[in-house]
Design an enzyme around this catalytic site. Structure first.
Site, short mmCIF file in Angstrom:
data_model
loop_
_atom_site.label_atom_id
_atom_site.label_comp_id
_atom_site.label_asym_id
_atom_site.label_seq_id
_atom_site.Cartn_x
_atom_site.Cartn_y
_atom_site.Cartn_z
N ASP A 132 -25.94 -28.78 21.53
CA ASP A 132 -27.25 -28.49 22.15
C ASP A 132 -28.31 -28.58 21.06
O ASP A 132 -28.14 -27.99 19.98
CB ASP A 132 -27.23 -27.07 22.74
CG ASP A 132 -28.10 -26.94 23.98
OD1 ASP A 132 -29.08 -27.70 24.10
OD2 ASP A 132 -27.81 -26.07 24.83
N HIS A 187 -36.05 -33.69 21.22
CA HIS A 187 -35.60 -32.35 21.66
C HIS A 187 -34.09 -32.20 21.61
O HIS A 187 -33.57 -31.09 21.69
CB HIS A 187 -36.10 -32.09 23.08
CG HIS A 187 -37.58 -31.89 23.15
ND1 HIS A 187 -38.16 -30.66 23.37
CD2 HIS A 187 -38.61 -32.75 23.01
CE1 HIS A 187 -39.47 -30.77 23.37
NE2 HIS A 187 -39.78 -32.05 23.16
C1 GDG Z 1 -33.49 -29.65 26.12
C2 GDG Z 1 -32.42 -29.63 25.03
C3 GDG Z 1 -33.70 -27.82 23.87
C4 GDG Z 1 -32.64 -23.09 33.69
N1 GDG Z 1 -32.35 -22.75 34.96
C5 GDG Z 1 -33.47 -22.19 35.47
C6 GDG Z 1 -34.46 -22.21 34.50
N2 GDG Z 1 -33.94 -22.77 33.42
C7 GDG Z 1 -34.68 -22.96 32.16
C8 GDG Z 1 -34.21 -22.04 31.08
C9 GDG Z 1 -34.72 -22.75 29.83
C10 GDG Z 1 -34.63 -24.22 30.26
O1 GDG Z 1 -34.52 -24.26 31.67
C11 GDG Z 1 -33.41 -24.89 29.67
O2 GDG Z 1 -33.63 -25.11 28.31
P1 GDG Z 1 -32.44 -25.31 27.30
O3 GDG Z 1 -33.02 -25.31 25.92
O4 GDG Z 1 -31.44 -24.22 27.48
O5 GDG Z 1 -31.73 -26.68 27.65
P2 GDG Z 1 -32.16 -28.19 28.15
O6 GDG Z 1 -32.67 -28.19 29.53
O7 GDG Z 1 -30.92 -29.00 27.93
O8 GDG Z 1 -33.34 -28.65 27.13
C12 GDG Z 1 -32.33 -28.24 24.40
C13 GDG Z 1 -34.78 -28.01 24.92
O9 GDG Z 1 -34.75 -29.33 25.46
C14 GDG Z 1 -36.18 -27.76 24.34
O10 GDG Z 1 -36.43 -28.57 23.24
O11 GDG Z 1 -33.64 -26.44 23.53
O12 GDG Z 1 -31.38 -28.24 23.34
O13 GDG Z 1 -31.15 -30.01 25.55
O14 GDG Z 1 -36.05 -22.47 29.58
O15 GDG Z 1 -34.76 -20.76 31.27
N3 GDG Z 1 -35.71 -21.70 34.67
C15 GDG Z 1 -35.99 -21.17 35.89
N4 GDG Z 1 -35.07 -21.15 36.90
C16 GDG Z 1 -33.81 -21.64 36.73
O16 GDG Z 1 -33.00 -21.59 37.67
N5 GDG Z 1 -37.21 -20.65 36.09
#
Ligand code: GDG
Length: 477
Positions: free
Chosen positions: A377, A169
């Site tokens: 990212d 990921h």
């Molecule tokens: C890894 C990789 C890749 C965040 N705060 C809240 C909340 N979130 C959710 C967001 C989003 C998720 O968490 C974060 O996903 P990201 O993709 O932005 O980043 P990582 O956590 O670093 O994820 C990344 C991912 O894996 C998938 O393969 O895209 O590059 O680093 O969904 O919405 N959700 C809720 N409350 C919050 O306060 N409900």
């Protein structure tokens, strides 16, 4: 515990991920229950899991003995136990203080500790043993992410008959950086136990192919690695996505739209609302973003009383670099608010909390400009979620070039977050886009996330896994 009498090795589809798709909840009567932790991965894999009578192997997130096998939400879950010491050495140590910074281009210095590596090997073996027990003859096993890179090989050693996929990921770094890892050969060999190794971007797959050549002295042809024993392993890109239709539906609910209006009203109905949503992580570029915003306020380039909402959800709080980042972010927010604030007007609304997804959708709807400025990212799902929520096609997205999402979202305003002047100019351009220009850009991004959602991602990966030559014989069998 499960009441099912099925033999353990009866699962035709097995997911192996660091975390289970549920969180442990202690009830007032002292009993334990499990609450679903909804995420894109589980919603994408649920239909496959149900159809194939699948199992999901993962850790509960707490130190302690293995919860074992149980049913929750109609899914068969197998909980792996980690001792307090393993949480420190495997999870906080090797995963989050060695691999995470290394794979994100050493934004923070990775720590190389031989004891942490030993814990990584031990815990990966535990996951592999559990997968070997659950999988039916000829089953498909899908292993996820950087915490479990040795599982494919460890599983292959026990079970030649299963088809193994791996998906990373996070980014896979360039070889000059990857080469720092004292255990680089073991990691490459661990991954090569899989039949298909998937990455977010083509550049990640190329970096991995180069690591196979350099760290393990193997030959590659196109996307195929000629591994030891005549096996062929394919490395390719499968950019992950979100459950677009569900988010689009949530955003249109009357109560979510009302809540979004309420948020703008609570901010004092400003002309410009900017939004950042991130786990509080040094890869996300939160400080660069805050500094750019602070300078834009100094230079009065954002009109009267703009508002920036920064949701920074708590993350990995026992890892040193994360504690230090939190202090830096909080000092910076304090400085901006102290300098530019007035009674009843803080220019930054900093929220170090987690919210339900309906509230997240209301926030996405309340923003005029979304700021997604990571230094590195793998994908960044927040950018895609924002787009999915903008059902009226308004709003603009400022997006770092160093995200996987930048390869797909052509309608975004792309930035190099290290270039603070460029970041400032781009934020101003995105804030001043004409409604027609914003709509044109948003429409193209919405088409992309509608057509490429998380279900399609899972289907594409699993279809490719079915097609590649699999098993011990690899290309020959
Ligand atoms: C890894 C990789 C890749 C965040 N705060 C809240 C909340 N979130 C959710 C967001 C989003 C998720 O968490 C974060 O996903 P990201 O993709 O932005 O980043 P990582 O956590 O670093 O994820 C990344 C991912 O894996 C998938 O393969 O895209 O590059 O680093 O969904 O919405 N959700 C809720 N409350 C919050 O306060 N409900």
């Amino acid at each position: 515990m499960s009441a099912t009498k099925r033999p353990e090795s009866d699962r035709h589809f097995v997911v192996v991920a660091n975390r289970l798709p549920v969180d442990r909840v202690e009830e007032p009567d002292g009993k334990t229950s499990w609450q679903p932790s909804p995420g894109g991965l589980v919603s994408a894999l649920e239909p496959v899991m149900r159809e194939a009578g699948g199992a999901w192997i993962g850790w509960s997130g707490d130190a302690g003995p293995a919860p074992g096998a149980f049913e929750a939400n109609g899914l068969h879950l197998v909980g792996i136990g980690l001792s307090e010491e393993e949480v420190q050495d495997f999870y906080e140590g090797f995963c989050n203080a060695t691999l995470w910074p290394l794979y994100h281009d050493v934004i923070a210095p990775p720590v190389f500790d031989r004891r942490w590596w030993d814990a990584y090997v031990r815990v990966n073996q535990r996951f592999a043993d559990a997968a070997a027990k659950q999988a039916a003859p000829g089953a498909t096993v899908w292993v996820h992410d950087y915490q479990l890179q040795l599982v494919p090989q460890m599983l292959r050693e026990q079970r030649d008959d299963v088809r193994i996929g791996f998906f990373n990921h996070i980014p896979f770094p360039g070889y000059e950086i990857f080469a720092q890892l004292p255990w680089r050969r073991q990691v490459v060999e661990g991954l090569l136990g899989a039949d298909l190794v998937g990455f977010q971007r083509r550049a990640d797959a190329s970096n991995f192919l180069r690591a196979c050549r350099r760290a393990a002295s193997l030959t590659t042809k196109g996307q195929v690695v000629h591994a030891d024993g005549g096996r062929e392993v394919t490395a390719a890109a499968f950019p992950i996505s979100i459950d677009t239709a569900t988010l689009n539906e949530i955003a249109q609910r009357p109560e979510v739209r009302e809540r979004s209006a309420e948020i703008r009203a609570a901010l004092g109905d400003p002309e410009l609302v900017l939004l950042g949503v991130d786990r509080l992580d040094y890869t996300k570029g939160i400080l660069h973003r805050l500094n750019a915003y602070g300078e834009l306020l100094d230079e009065k380039r954002l009109g009267p009383r703009p508002a920036l909402i920064q949701v920074a959800s708590p993350s990995r709080e026992r890892v040193d670099a994360y504690r230090a980042l939190r202090d830096d972010v909080e000092v910076t927010v304090g400085r901006i608010n102290g300098h530019h604030g007035e009674i009843g007007y803080p220019p930054v609304h900093y929220l170090h909390q987690s919210y339900p997804r309906e509230e997240m959708a209301a926030l996405y709807l309340a923003a005029d400009v979304m700021l997604v400025t990571p230094l590195r990212d793998g994908m960044n799902l927040v950018a895609k979620e924002y787009v999915a929520c903008r059902f009226d096609e308004s709003g603009t997205l400022v997006l770092s070039e160093f995200t996987g999402a930048a390869d797909e979202l052509a309608g975004a305003y792309l930035v190099n977050p290290h270039d603070i002047e460029g970041l400032k100019d781009t934020i101003v351009r995105a804030a001043n886009a004409s409604p027609a220009e914003a709509r044109r850009r948003m429409r193209s991004m919405r088409r992309r996330v509608r057509e490429h959602d998380v279900a399609r991602w899972a289907r594409d990966f699993l279809d490719a896994l079915e097609r590649v030559p699999a098993g011990a014989a690899g290309g020959r069998g």
